[in-house]
Enzyme design. Structure first.
Site, mmCIF file in Angstrom:
data_model
loop_
_atom_site.group_PDB
_atom_site.id
_atom_site.type_symbol
_atom_site.label_atom_id
_atom_site.label_comp_id
_atom_site.label_asym_id
_atom_site.label_seq_id
_atom_site.Cartn_x
_atom_site.Cartn_y
_atom_site.Cartn_z
ATOM 1 N N GLY A 266 21.102 32.311 32.102
ATOM 2 C CA GLY A 266 21.811 30.946 33.129
ATOM 3 C C GLY A 266 21.155 30.194 34.417
ATOM 4 C CD GLU A 303 22.616 33.703 39.551
ATOM 5 O OE1 GLU A 303 21.774 34.800 39.820
ATOM 6 O OE2 GLU A 303 23.301 33.515 38.285
HETATM 7 N N1 B3K Z 1 20.673 39.247 37.092
HETATM 8 C C1 B3K Z 1 20.285 37.912 36.361
HETATM 9 C C2 B3K Z 1 20.234 37.793 35.039
HETATM 10 C C3 B3K Z 1 19.003 38.780 34.447
HETATM 11 C C4 B3K Z 1 18.849 39.353 32.528
HETATM 12 C C5 B3K Z 1 17.223 39.730 33.118
HETATM 13 N N2 B3K Z 1 17.680 39.853 31.036
HETATM 14 C C6 B3K Z 1 21.228 36.563 36.449
HETATM 15 C C7 B3K Z 1 22.811 36.842 37.258
HETATM 16 O O1 B3K Z 1 22.876 37.715 36.928
HETATM 17 O O2 B3K Z 1 23.241 36.465 38.130
HETATM 18 ZN ZN ZN Z 2 24.480 38.155 38.486
#
Ligand code: B3K
Ligand code: ZN
Length: 903
Positions: A266, A303
């Site tokens: 996403g 995010e």
């Molecule tokens: N931290 C990222 C996800 C990363 C996935 C890597 N395979 C998005 C989120 O959870 O906000």
């Molecule tokens: Zn996350």
């Protein structure tokens, strides 16, 4: 790169602090799609707390050109993918390392590390992508200060972005230019990002509560700018919300979001430079549905909230992933609820979240990939970005919230930041801060036991039985818990289960809750019971009639509640419970109960054609649903949820052995019954809700659109039985004239659902109208892959679409839109001729050579194959074994497939 047979598991228990620290990194990129040159100068020093060791730097698919130490040459060796420096100066003095490598972004179809999408450079480093850019200690507990210089052709790449602040920029020779960025915060390598390309930005200046000014930017391709207003609004709301609710302010002068159409998931929370899938940025009423609008708000929030929960305080190792993900999902859920406003809209959001948990996470927790919220081992970390880490992790945070209260939770967050800001920590550190900030709370009292939620996999079953003693006027609630074994964990110890509950009279009045030995003055109508034993009793006094228990209100713990309600009790809860979650839950229990009863009934009772009678649901339930539809006090969104029957996969989960076609047929019979019995009510609902006025993506009007869409679909379904052409005609007209994408896709799916002859024409028109818009084309593919199967028609259509000029398997959104939609469409996928499984195996193998992460996700579709009845089970095994037999599978797919086949 590890090759077949070399994949080894990593264990949480093996964690060791790094032998070296990296204090500063200076990266210089000469960006070229075919061959990008990366100069990495870093200052490293030995970790004095760890015995002296060689420096082992991670790398993956890099071409190494040069290594220098303190300005001179050095010896080094390669150990697999690692660059090993054994002869670095002794002592604790910093060492200057210079490493020069190249990589090939245009060939990077895995979309991890540095890659090119539509002539633009992007990076994705979490979890282990930074090692595909340069040699590094690519682990989250090594946090460094970054300075990044980007150099590229100015005409092709006018915008050059990285984390932090732009400190210098200018022209270079040969039409090239540069930009230099300095990140004011230290960070782990997984939060590094760069973007370079021809992009435009929507900008907004804001002032924080504290008076600091910030520049917010949303970068997209030229032409998409007018679709960024909602994302920008969502970002502004997120900034304000985190300040208001948790006192957490933006710690950067500039915060950027950049959208790309080639992205594995996403979005990604890189410090100050979030990179997003276009799906979670671009929206206009003509191209995005209400769901898209809500998802954008939630992902932008998620995010952004990572800026504190994940970036300022990060994870010590990837086993602690839920420390940031569970907490940040909890925060985005709360944000969406606060933005939704009314109590009813909040409940709708909660129901949506619980639906995801129960239909996706619960099956994961009882399948071959079951793992604790804090796993003990993995082969490929990318396989552990799961609903267990995210959604169950959020529930584990929510339970802590429930045990310490809203104020207590805010105190716990404050202490967590006081203790750990700037550190890489563990899930235990979080729960410790929560408990320490709330001494005397049930969390503090039972902390060690509570932590089993992090260490034990599996969904607990909470069995509730009630006994009313009329003479003593007591009601005894007996709660017992159990949890089935999961791979590698045969014994489970009792959990701490916060259970919010109330008691109702038969006519729906709430009873004051007084436990034996308590003073009646404090009796509340809803209260939290804390279950800690394998079996526990709660005795309520002054109960003047046999009550109807309303248990696990708002779904206060992620458990299966096993309680023998009568139909009459469930109808009471549906009509009167003050907890809207449990009102909805009562409708689901009733629907589920009758679905299961029909599925289990003697097959001989059915007609020879395999059709079920359209009287699966008792009249009392249908009448109750009619009451809900007609109730003017209830919000449309809530009505829509109550009128949504449990999904096929949720029904299947309740069965020991699943015949997917039988489940499909029973659910369709229930749908038809509701379409027929409530025909007049659906017409009234349609008339009352079809006009939603000027488009606004707010919860009230979105609810109206959802209910209108469902009504139209039911009316078309009924019409298909009677041969009536009016409703399909109306749906076709709406599909043509709709003023927004929600109404348009609802009408199109109504036509597909009733297999109307108009569906094909409507699909063609839709395609002609939107062929320039990738995100809308994704919907077009998804609607066809996810269509209700009529006599096996979906698979041939999907196969034909694979050859469509607009289908590109390399683009993850497009692959998901067609292939994943089909493979998660139970009625169409589980075919007696096994052709769905053959299709699945072929696509897993095809995708694996392009993008292992996407392939491994698709591989998960078969998680529950062992529950299938014959002939499905044998056919599924054959398909899985066919994948397993392929040489050169990625670690990602191999890990999933071997767990799926394991006994
Ligand atoms: N931290 C990222 C996800 C990363 C996935 C890597 N395979 C998005 C989120 O959870 O906000
Ligand atoms: Zn996350």
């Amino acid at each position: 790169m590890l090759r077949e047979g070399q994949a080894t598991a990593v264990y949480r228990a093996d964690y060791q602090a790094p032998a070296w620290w990296i204090d500063t990194v200076e990266l210089t990129f000469d960006l070229d799609p075919a061959k990008t040159r990366v100069l990495n100068r870093m200052r490293v020093r030995r970790n004095p707390d760890v015995p002296a060791q060689a420096l082992r730097l991670d790398g993956d698919e890099l071409n190494l050109a040069r290594v220098m130490v303190n300005g001179g040459g050095t010896s080094f060796k390669m150990d697999g993918d690692q660059l090993v420096l054994e002869n670095l100066p002794e002592g604790n003095e910093p060492v200057e390392l210079e490493i020069f490598t190249t990589c090939a972004p245009a060939k990077n179809t895995k979309l991890m590390g540095l890659y090119v999408s539509e002539d633009t450079f992007f990076t994705q480093c979490e979890a282990e992508g930074f090692r595909r850019i340069t040699y590094f200690l690519d682990r989250p507990d090594v946090m460094a200060m970054y300075t990044v210089t980007l150099r590229a052709n100015k005409a092709l790449y006018p915008v050059l972005l990285s984390n932090g602040n732009l400190v210098d920029s200018g022209a270079l020779e040969d039409g090239r230019h540069f930009a230099k960025w300095v990140d004011p915060h230290k960070k782990p390598s997984y939060l590094f990002a760069l973007v370079a390309g021809r992009l435009v930005a929507r900008e907004q200046k804001i002032k924080s509560r504290a008076g600091r000014e910030h520049l917010l930017q949303v970068y997209v391709r030229p032409g998409d700018l007018e679709k960024t207003e909602h994302a920008m609004n969502s970002l502004m709301h997120s900034v304000a919300w985190d300040e208001a609710r948790f006192g957490l302010s933006l710690d950067l002068d500039r915060f950027m979001i950049v959208a790309t159409s080639d992205f594995n998931m996403g979005a990604m929370e890189n410090k100050g430079l979030n990179i997003f899938n276009t799906k979670y940025v671009l929206a206009s009423q003509a191209t995005a549905t209400d769901t898209d609008f809500f998802n954008i708000e939630s992902v932008v929030g998620h995010e952004y909230f990572h800026n504190w929960t994940g970036n300022r305080i990060t994870c010590r190792d990837w086993f602690q992933l839920s420390l940031k993900e569970g907490l940040t999902v909890f925060r985005d859920q709360e944000f969406s609820m606060d933005m939704a406003g009314s109590a009813s809209a909040r409940a709708v959001k909660r129901i949506d979240d619980v639906r995801v948990l129960r239909t996706v996470q619960f099956p994961e927790d009882s399948g071959p990939m079951a793992h604790p919220v804090r796993p003990d081992s993995y082969i490929e970390i990318n396989n552990f970005y799961t609903v267990t880490i995210y959604e169950k992790g959020a529930e584990v945070v929510r339970m802590q919230h429930n045990l310490v209260g809203r104020e207590g939770f805010a105190k716990g967050m404050k202490l967590y930041f006081e203790r750990h800001d700037g550190q890489a920590v563990t899930c235990d550190d979080f729960s410790q801060a929560m408990a320490d900030a709330n001494p005397g709370s049930p969390l503090a009292q039972h902390l060690a036991q509570f932590r089993r939620w992090y260490s034990q996999a599996g969904t607990p079953v909470l069995k509730a039985t009630g006994q009313y003693d009329a003479a003593a006027q007591t009601y005894t609630l007996t709660l017992s818990q159990s949890c089935a074994p999961t791979p590698g964990q045969s014994e489970k110890l009792p959990f701490v289960i916060p259970m919010q509950m109330g008691l109702l009279t038969a006519d729906g009045q709430e009873i004051a809750l007084q436990l034996q030995g308590e003073d009646g003055a404090q009796a509340a109508k809803s209260r939290l019971l804390v279950v800690t034993e394998a079996e526990q009793q709660f005795i309520f006094t002054h109960v003047t009639e046999a009550p109807v228990p309303s248990l696990l209100r708002s779904f206060s713990a992620p458990v299966v509640l096993d309680c023998e309600f009568s139909d009459a009790e469930l109808l009471t809860l549906l009509a009167h419970d003050s907890d809207p979650f449990n009102q909805w839950e009562a409708s689901q229990r009733l629907g589920l109960r009758h679905a299961l009863k029909t599925i289990a009934a003697d097959a001989d009772a059915e007609s020879a054609s395999g059709q079920f009678s359209t009287h699966v649901l008792p009249e009392s339930f249908v009448q109750a649903l009619r009451g809900v539809l007609q109730n003017t006090q209830l919000d449309a969104a809530f009505k829509d949820l109550v009128l949504t029957l449990p999904s096929e996969s949720y029904i299947a989960e309740q069965l020991a052995e699943v015949d997917p076609q039988r489940v499909h047929a029973v659910r369709e019979a229930m749908q038809l019954q509701l379409a027929t019995a409530l025909q007049a009510d659906w017409e009234a609902a349609w008339e009352a809700h079809r006009d939603t006025g000027a488009y606004q993506p707010d919860h009230v009007s979105a609810g109206r659109r959802a209910l209108a869409g469902r009504a139209l679909s039911m009316l078309c379904l009924h019409a298909a039985q009677t041969g009536d052409e009016v409703w399909p005609g109306k749906a076709y007209q709406r599909c043509k004239d709709a003023g927004n994408m929600t109404d348009r896709t609802a009408a199109l799916s109504a036509l597909l659902y009733c297999a109307s002859p108009l569906a094909e024409q409507a699909l063609q028109r839709f395609h002609a109208l939107f062929k320039q818009d990738a995100l809308v084309l994704d919907k077009w593919f998804a609607l066809q892959g996810g269509a209700c199967d009529r006599g096996g028609n979906v698979l041939p259509a999907v196969k034909a679409l694979l050859k469509h000029a607009d289908f590109q398997i390399k683009n993850p959104n497009r692959a998901r839109s067609l292939i994943f939609s089909y493979c998660s469409n139970p009625g169409a996928f589980h075919r007696a001729d096994a052709a769905g499984y053959v299709f699945w195996a072929d696509r897993v193998v095809e995708l694996d050579s392009i993008n292992p992460q996407v392939a491994a996700r698709l591989a998960r579709v078969m998680d529950r194959w062992k529950k299938l009845a014959e002939p499905y089970r044998s056919a599924a095994r054959a398909a899985i074994e066919r994948v397993a037999a392929k040489p050169n599978l990625s670690n990602d797919v191999r890990e999933v497939i071997s767990r799926t086949l394991a006994d």
